[in-house]
Design a protein around this motif. Structure first.
Motif, PDB file in Angstrom:
ATOM      1  N   HIS A 189      -5.927   8.220  -5.235  1.00 20.29           N
ATOM      2  CA  HIS A 189      -4.965   8.559  -4.185  1.00 20.29           C
ATOM      3  C   HIS A 189      -3.941   7.443  -3.950  1.00 20.29           C
ATOM      4  N   ASN A 190      -3.928   6.430  -4.820  1.00 22.82           N
ATOM      5  CA  ASN A 190      -3.083   5.264  -4.570  1.00 22.82           C
ATOM      6  C   ASN A 190      -2.109   4.946  -5.696  1.00 22.82           C
ATOM      7  N   GLU A 207     -10.984   5.765  -3.548  1.00 23.49           N
ATOM      8  CA  GLU A 207      -9.590   5.773  -3.124  1.00 23.49           C
ATOM      9  C   GLU A 207      -8.603   5.639  -4.282  1.00 23.49           C
ATOM     10  N   GLY A 211       0.832  -1.189   0.000  1.00 21.32           N
ATOM     11  CA  GLY A 211       0.000   0.000   0.000  1.00 21.32           C
ATOM     12  C   GLY A 211       0.868   1.241   0.000  1.00 21.32           C
ATOM     13  N   PRO A 212       0.368   2.369  -0.506  1.00 25.52           N
ATOM     14  CA  PRO A 212       1.188   3.576  -0.697  1.00 25.52           C
ATOM     15  C   PRO A 212       1.711   4.205   0.579  1.00 25.52           C
ATOM     16  N   VAL A 255       1.435   3.463  -4.940  1.00 29.22           N
ATOM     17  CA  VAL A 255       1.594   2.144  -4.325  1.00 29.22           C
ATOM     18  C   VAL A 255       2.885   1.477  -4.794  1.00 29.22           C
ATOM     19  N   TYR A 297      -3.708  -3.142  -8.238  1.00 31.59           N
ATOM     20  CA  TYR A 297      -3.967  -2.663  -6.866  1.00 31.59           C
ATOM     21  C   TYR A 297      -5.113  -1.658  -6.863  1.00 31.59           C
ATOM     22  N   MET A 298      -5.059  -0.687  -7.777  1.00 30.19           N
ATOM     23  CA  MET A 298      -6.087   0.351  -7.799  1.00 30.19           C
ATOM     24  C   MET A 298      -7.446  -0.202  -8.232  1.00 30.19           C
TER      25      MET A 298
END
Length: 426
Positions: free
Chosen positions: A177-178, A174, A142-143, A181, A166-167
């Motif tokens: 904002h990731n 969210e 995770g970021p 990562v 992942y996104m």
């Protein structure tokens, strides 16, 4: 050729623990903090199925080791190689902790990958393998928790697949904002201008700075490079631009030599359609792998796998500088021989730190919604590496010690300070 024997795996872990214990003794590290830093925080193993192009299913094993996060989120590469296992991942994760600490970054250390020979799989298979691995890791990355990056046999495309997967598996609100990562993404997908050359640039700059302390420069310096991937190529590119002469290159397939110099750009063009192999390059002669470290040169750059310089070959090295582009390329026995022979070793946790410094800049760029041009990025990396070089050099002179020991003292002392100031929960 590159040494990938099974026996080397345990010695890799032994090497990093010997380095840690030596430093802990020297600085009289707090015994409680020593217990914490001597082990990993988390060791993750995932087994996952992937359907191949022919319809058959293969089961793969992936690893992610999170060593320590006292200074910030875990940070470290993912490699695709048949030498990947828990022991190697633990050693590499610990080195990442020291590397990020030494660089002054707000990161901890992690490492991992998949036990696989990527050359045996098509691009579509590698994409499915990568995406399924990402899904299997789940919330272990995770970021703001654990941020992977490219390593051996992974690249910007691999990171783009991971980021997208992942996104795609988190809530819609969210996703934007990731992006951070992972780092090392393609520029068009949030990557950093210059991230591709950051590690090799750091290797080149560390050598240049060391030579400057002796009143020398890179012109006409003969150097040899083991491994001609991203790090080996860019280090050769920058050194050659300043007049250095690349006289030999070695990878898992061949060892090339030309006393008049090998053009790194021509060799890179040769490698591109051959999945990175240097074999068959017509502008150099192929020599025995055993003769590589015996060549008469000024600088050796091991930029491939760990434990390549050992008691079996360290005594052959005639160079005055070994610049560790790879992680853990010199084992304890090999190091003692080099130091006894007056060789300066620029340690991996400093020498190849340009990559993680670049990763930090990319992470910040994504996190803050900024965009930096190539010139700005390279200037920031150069400034950071130069500052760290002078800190290590000062420690070397004050304590009259080797460069690795100095780097480890600075790295571990910073983490010790953080624990002392924060305390240990509860």
């Amino acid at each position: 050729m590159l040494n990938t024997k099974e026996v080397n795996k345990q010695s890799m872990s032994t090497t990093v623990m010997n380095q840690f214990n030596k430093t802990a003794d020297l600085i009289d590290l707090n015994p409680n903090i020593r217990k914490i830093l001597g082990i990993t925080n988390n060791e993750i193993v995932v087994h996952f199925p992937v359907k191949m192009d022919n319809g058959e299913v293969e089961i793969f094993t992936g690893y992610r080791v999170q060593h320590n996060n006292a200074l910030g989120p875990y940070k470290g590469g993912l490699r695709y190689h048949d030498t990947v296992d828990m022991d190697a991942a633990k050693a590499l994760a610990m080195w990442m902790t020291w590397k990020t600490s030494l660089a002054g970054l707000p990161y901890g250390g992690a490492k991992g990958g998949i036990k696989i020979d990527p050359r045996k799989y098509s691009d579509s298979e590698l994409e499915r393998i990568t995406r399924r691995f990402t899904y299997a890791l789940g919330e272990n990355i995770g970021p703001e928790h654990d941020i992977p990056a490219p390593d051996v046999n992974t690249n910007a495309q691999t990171m783009a697949w991971i980021a997208d997967t992942y996104m795609s598996t988190i809530s819609t609100s969210e996703r934007s904002h990731n992006q951070h990562v992972v780092t090392g993404k393609p520029v068009g997908s949030g990557g950093l201008e210059g991230r591709d050359r950051a590690t090799g640039f750091g290797v080149y700059l560390s050598i240049k700075l060391l030579l400057e302390t002796k009143g020398e420069n890179l012109r006409d310096k003969k150097f040899i490079v083991q491994g001609f991937g991203n790090v080996g190529y860019w280090a050769s590119h920058f050194i050659s631009k300043e007049g250095g002469k690349l006289i030999a290159v070695q990878d898992a397939h061949a060892t090339l030599f030309d006393e008049n110099g090998i053009d790194p750009e021509a060799l890179a063009q040769h490698c591109e359609p051959r999945k990175g192999s240097i074999k068959g390059f017509s502008d150099a002669v192929e020599i025995s792998a055993e003769d590589f470290f015996d060549l008469d040169c000024d600088i050796v750059i091991p930029a491939a796998l760990g434990n390549q310089i050992t008691a079996d070959n360290a005594f052959k090295i005639k160079a005055s500088i070994v610049a560790e582009g790879a992680n853990g390329p010199t084992d304890n026995n090999g190091e003692q021989i080099l130091l006894k022979n007056g060789v300066t070793i620029l340690p991996d946790i400093f020498c190849n730190s340009g990559g993680v410094i670049g990763s930090y800049l990319e992470w910040l760029q994504n996190r803050n919604g900024e965009m930096w041009q190539l010139e700005e990025v390279m200037a920031k990396i150069e400034k950071k590496i130069t500052e760290n070089f002078h800190k290590i050099h000062s420690e070397v002179k004050q304590r009259n010690i080797d460069w690795r020991t100095a780097a480890f003292i600075l790295a571990i002392s910073r983490i010790e300070t953080a624990y002392k100031q924060r305390g240990i929960f509860p």
